[in-house]
Design a protein around this motif. Structure first.
Motif, PDB file in Angstrom:
ATOM      1  N   ILE A  45       1.883  -7.930  -3.531  1.00 20.28           N
ATOM      2  CA  ILE A  45       1.588  -6.508  -3.653  1.00 20.28           C
ATOM      3  C   ILE A  45       2.861  -5.823  -4.110  1.00 20.28           C
ATOM      4  O   ILE A  45       3.964  -6.343  -3.943  1.00 20.28           O
ATOM      5  N   TRP A  62       1.718 -11.509  -0.115  1.00 15.89           N
ATOM      6  CA  TRP A  62       0.641 -10.881   0.640  1.00 15.89           C
ATOM      7  C   TRP A  62      -0.516 -11.844   0.765  1.00 15.89           C
ATOM      8  O   TRP A  62      -1.062 -12.288  -0.250  1.00 15.89           O
ATOM      9  N   ALA A  66      -5.953  -7.151  -0.291  1.00 15.07           N
ATOM     10  CA  ALA A  66      -5.051  -6.124  -0.837  1.00 15.07           C
ATOM     11  C   ALA A  66      -5.826  -4.909  -1.340  1.00 15.07           C
ATOM     12  O   ALA A  66      -5.771  -4.554  -2.505  1.00 15.07           O
ATOM     13  N   VAL A  71      -2.710  -1.682   1.384  1.00 17.76           N
ATOM     14  CA  VAL A  71      -1.404  -1.673   0.711  1.00 17.76           C
ATOM     15  C   VAL A  71      -0.659  -0.381   1.046  1.00 17.76           C
ATOM     16  O   VAL A  71       0.545  -0.399   1.340  1.00 17.76           O
ATOM     17  N   THR A 129       2.404   3.476  -5.579  1.00 18.32           N
ATOM     18  CA  THR A 129       1.897   2.319  -4.844  1.00 18.32           C
ATOM     19  C   THR A 129       0.389   2.188  -5.008  1.00 18.32           C
ATOM     20  O   THR A 129      -0.122   1.087  -5.255  1.00 18.32           O
ATOM     21  N   SER A 133      -1.616  -0.841  -6.918  1.00 21.17           N
ATOM     22  CA  SER A 133      -2.662  -1.569  -6.204  1.00 21.17           C
ATOM     23  C   SER A 133      -3.960  -1.558  -7.002  1.00 21.17           C
ATOM     24  O   SER A 133      -4.648  -2.577  -7.105  1.00 21.17           O
TER      25      SER A 133
END
Length: 160
Positions: A45, A62, A66, A71, A129, A133
């Motif tokens: 991740i 990870w 996810a 995440v 982030t 993801s």
């Protein structure tokens, strides 16, 4: 004295030139060696922390599902001890409850924190982030990301 040195040098040259190895043609030895394969690559991740005042990605191995929510929850857990030693830190308050609704566009992130404490760097940590993801799972972020904090809502945010 020069004669013994000259004789010794000539003997050395003859010995090296006639070492006994005969030339050969090409000898087939099979397939070229391959690299080491120690199993499948571990899924990763991408979390965005702060390094030297700038947003910077950090890759973590990870093994769990996810989803954007898991995440982002990991992001709010902060950098690991090793990441901290490398100079990474976070502008986010650890342990805040977060959810991501990616079922429709725009993607909506709900954070149980005030926008005043998020803005601007913490907000970019969240947006980048979540974007990473979504991209990792092939989901579009086409209309940007909406972030709903405890005191306000910002729309059409992108990772810069």
């Amino acid at each position: 004295m020069k004669l013994p040195r000259l004789v010794l040098a000539l003997i050395s040259v003859f010995l090296l030139a006639g070492c006994g190895i005969q030339p050969t043609g090409v000898i087939s030895a099979g397939e070229a060696p391959g690299g080491f394969q120690l199993g499948e690559p571990r899924p990763q991740i991408t979390l965005y922390f702060v390094y030297a005042g700038q947003i910077s990605p950090v890759q973590r191995a990870w093994a769990k599902d996810a989803t954007p929510t898991t995440v982002l929850t990991e992001l709010f857990g902060g950098p690991t001890r090793q990441e901290e030693q490398e100079g990474f830190y976070s502008m986010l308050t650890p342990g805040q409850h977060v959810t991501v609704d990616a079922s429709k566009l725009p993607v909506t992130v709900t954070v149980a924190e005030s926008m005043k404490s998020l803005y601007p760097i913490g907000l970019q940590q969240v947006v980048c982030t979540v974007s990473a993801s979504m991209a990792a799972t092939g989901q579009p972020v086409g209309k940007g990301i909406t972030v709903v904090a405890s005191d306000t809502k910002l729309e059409s945010l992108y990772c810069n």
